[in-house]
Design an enzyme around this catalytic site. Sequence first.
Site, PDB file in Angstrom:
ATOM      1  N   ASP A 168       0.838  -1.200   0.000  1.00  0.00           N
ATOM      2  CA  ASP A 168       0.000   0.000   0.000  1.00  0.00           C
ATOM      3  C   ASP A 168       0.879   1.258   0.000  1.00  0.00           C
ATOM      4  O   ASP A 168       2.084   1.202   0.331  1.00  0.00           O
ATOM      5  CB  ASP A 168      -0.863  -0.046   1.286  1.00  0.00           C
ATOM      6  CG  ASP A 168      -2.172   0.708   1.161  1.00  0.00           C
ATOM      7  OD1 ASP A 168      -2.308   1.499   0.224  1.00  0.00           O
ATOM      8  OD2 ASP A 168      -3.045   0.511   2.036  1.00  0.00           O
ATOM      9  N   ASP A 204     -10.750   1.937  -3.215  1.00  0.00           N
ATOM     10  CA  ASP A 204     -11.336   1.710  -1.892  1.00  0.00           C
ATOM     11  C   ASP A 204     -12.855   1.744  -1.975  1.00  0.00           C
ATOM     12  O   ASP A 204     -13.540   1.326  -1.042  1.00  0.00           O
ATOM     13  CB  ASP A 204     -10.882   2.812  -0.915  1.00  0.00           C
ATOM     14  CG  ASP A 204      -9.535   2.479  -0.283  1.00  0.00           C
ATOM     15  OD1 ASP A 204      -9.091   1.333  -0.419  1.00  0.00           O
ATOM     16  OD2 ASP A 204      -8.936   3.377   0.337  1.00  0.00           O
TER      17      ASP A 204
HETATM   18  C1  DGJ Z   1      -5.820   1.929   2.099  1.00  0.00           C
HETATM   19  C2  DGJ Z   1      -6.226   0.726   1.315  1.00  0.00           C
HETATM   20  O1  DGJ Z   1      -6.788   1.103   0.101  1.00  0.00           O
HETATM   21  C3  DGJ Z   1      -7.169  -0.134   2.147  1.00  0.00           C
HETATM   22  O2  DGJ Z   1      -7.603  -1.233   1.380  1.00  0.00           O
HETATM   23  C4  DGJ Z   1      -6.453  -0.567   3.389  1.00  0.00           C
HETATM   24  O3  DGJ Z   1      -5.395  -1.440   3.053  1.00  0.00           O
HETATM   25  C5  DGJ Z   1      -5.952   0.644   4.153  1.00  0.00           C
HETATM   26  N1  DGJ Z   1      -5.166   1.520   3.318  1.00  0.00           N
HETATM   27  C6  DGJ Z   1      -5.115   0.219   5.332  1.00  0.00           C
HETATM   28  O4  DGJ Z   1      -4.548   1.277   5.981  1.00  0.00           O
END
Ligand code: DGJ
Length: 720
Positions: free
Chosen positions: A472, A542
Amino acid sequence: MSIIFDNEKKLFTINTKNSEYIFQLLYGKFPIHLYYGKPGGEYEEHKVNWIAFAPYYPEHGVEYTPDLCKREYAGFDNGDFRASSIKIRNANGDMSTDLIYKSHRIFSGRLELPGLPFADTAEDTETLELTMIDELTGVEVKLYYTVYAEEDIISRYVSVTNSGSDKVVIEKLMSLLLDLPDHEYDMISLYGQHWKERHFQRHPLHYGAQNVFSRRGASSHQFNPFIALAAKDADEISGNVYGFNFVYSGSFLDEVEVDQQGFTRVQLGLGEENFSWRLAVGETFTSPEAIMTFTDSGIGQMSRNFHKFVKAHILPPEPFAQRPVVLNTWEACYMDINENVLLEFADAAVDVGIDMIVMDDGWFGERHEDNAGLGDWYENKKKFPEGLKAFVDKIKSRGIKFGIWIEPEMVNPDSDLYRAHPDWCLHCKGRTRLESRQQLVLDMGNPEVVEYLKNSFKKTFDGVAIDYFKWDANRHLSPVGSAILEPECQGEAAYRFMLGSYELFRWLKETYPNAMLENCSGGGGRYDLGMMKYSTMIWTSDNTVPSYRIGIQHSSMLAYPAATMSCHISNHHNICNDPRQLKYRFEVALGGALGYEFHLPHANEEVKATIREQIKTYRKYEKLILDGEYYPVANPFEKNYSAYYYTTEGRDKFLLSFLQFSPEENAREITIPVLEANENAIYLEEFSGKSYTGRELRSGIKVMTDNTDCNSTMWSFILQ
Ligand code: DGJ
């Protein structure tokens, strides 16, 4: 042979299966672009229509008036007032850059790009290297054209070598320039923000600049590096379309400029706002690679050219015989995780046939909220009392795979790492360190930082049976400065950051070769060809709310294949306890690689039974979705529904989806044509058991809209 040089006419012709690209050396010195289009198309010979206020070289006359020529690459401040491709500050302090042809060679295969992701070579790959020189400074610029004939792709990049006697500074560097002789096009680009990535926009070109870019140190949610120019009448199935993309994950500039003559200049590259590079005598700098494609068969064919190319030459090999269906903990638990929670998830996953548990954020250091812990890559002993290895062994003993979340490029000020090395983050001396999500960005251009990360990961992950990393990155870069660079090299920091990240990606893949990598940047904030070189797939967004997701997936498919999209069904507000919603979200998620972000242990028996069936259905169509050919039929940015199908090369299977996302008071009938069906064949539709003739499919399947926000239907047609 894809590349031919006619020495008499000084003419270069580059051919792919369905496109032709031609340029000529005027006076044997100046590369002038003549044509890019379908093979054998007509084009005008070079001529200058005299226009005032255009400087020319007295020794060459007006025939070489840079501002009025269609060019292959444009130096700065040498009479061409359009956007330049390269700016080099020389020892005199000016940035005039004047390139003339020196030599060329044509060879099979391609060269590697040091430190950067680049497309793999194939048997029929061929490259033209055109060496240009700036005679005053001795700087040599090599233009590369690498041909992927089968996929109708030409890749472009440049290298700059300081063969002079003084250091120079590169102030702007573009990888690809294409000068088209007209501007009767619509530009397609993808804009957005976090939770709203890759939104489609199409608008007519106008005189002047219409650029898209990222200045964020990441390819970004805000604009994607992909752009296209489509003829006014081009739609999904017909019309001339030029598509472009950049194999890089940091800041970029896509310049599109219509000039006084109505010519259109397209450029892709690093640009100038976030980039400069000091080039000492004898050194070479190589730009990232950009790619372009042409088709006369519409936007859908452009996408298929890109899909074929990305699958064959960009994506890493699949680590498993089959993509695992994952259950990710994030939406269900956020950081509230520990061994017991994970084991409970694993049992529930096994029960419904899910293949892998992905333990998201919150497992390491003092990471209980997003204000602490990033940088401290060791398991939290309160959450995992027997350690990571013992915990992962327990998960694996249930016969399920295990994935783990990391965010290597970031650090929280509240972390052991930051307390020990406050200068290891990007910052500008004397200026506030701006926080975003309460975190700072590590200076990945500093080899010590990359070394620290490698050692931490080795210490924590060696010997642990990890099948999958979710990488990430949750903020953008600003202010960008590096403690290890001299003042005149500070402009290099953002680019060096990307090189350091790529180095760590390569290391992770080499060190854990059996693990799969899912890329993520707050969803799809680095949904680009650079990341795809290292990641089997990318967390698309997301946002899993279908009314957004349908659009995001549609636009992602313009340039990237379905195999790159992680498509999870999540269950905010227990919406999936409504069977219709669960079905709808499943049909949306069937656009790519299926997964769940669900509190599965809390789900009722009916939901669990439905998920069991969904996974069986997904398995049946997985190959068609992830490896098949994609045909978009309706654009959800132009209608209140999306329609598309996946099919095989032999056209013996079609999986057709209709997804309506906004309600209509009065139901109406929609017709969705399946134009690839064989007119004289018979197809069995598997879900209804009904038979259709190919002619019926071609003239269109009928479906009714309704007054809900979750109206969807799928059809699976099998050739009889
Ligand atoms: C952002 C990501 O897009 C989410 O899926 C998740 O992994 C969070 N970060 C975790 O902090």
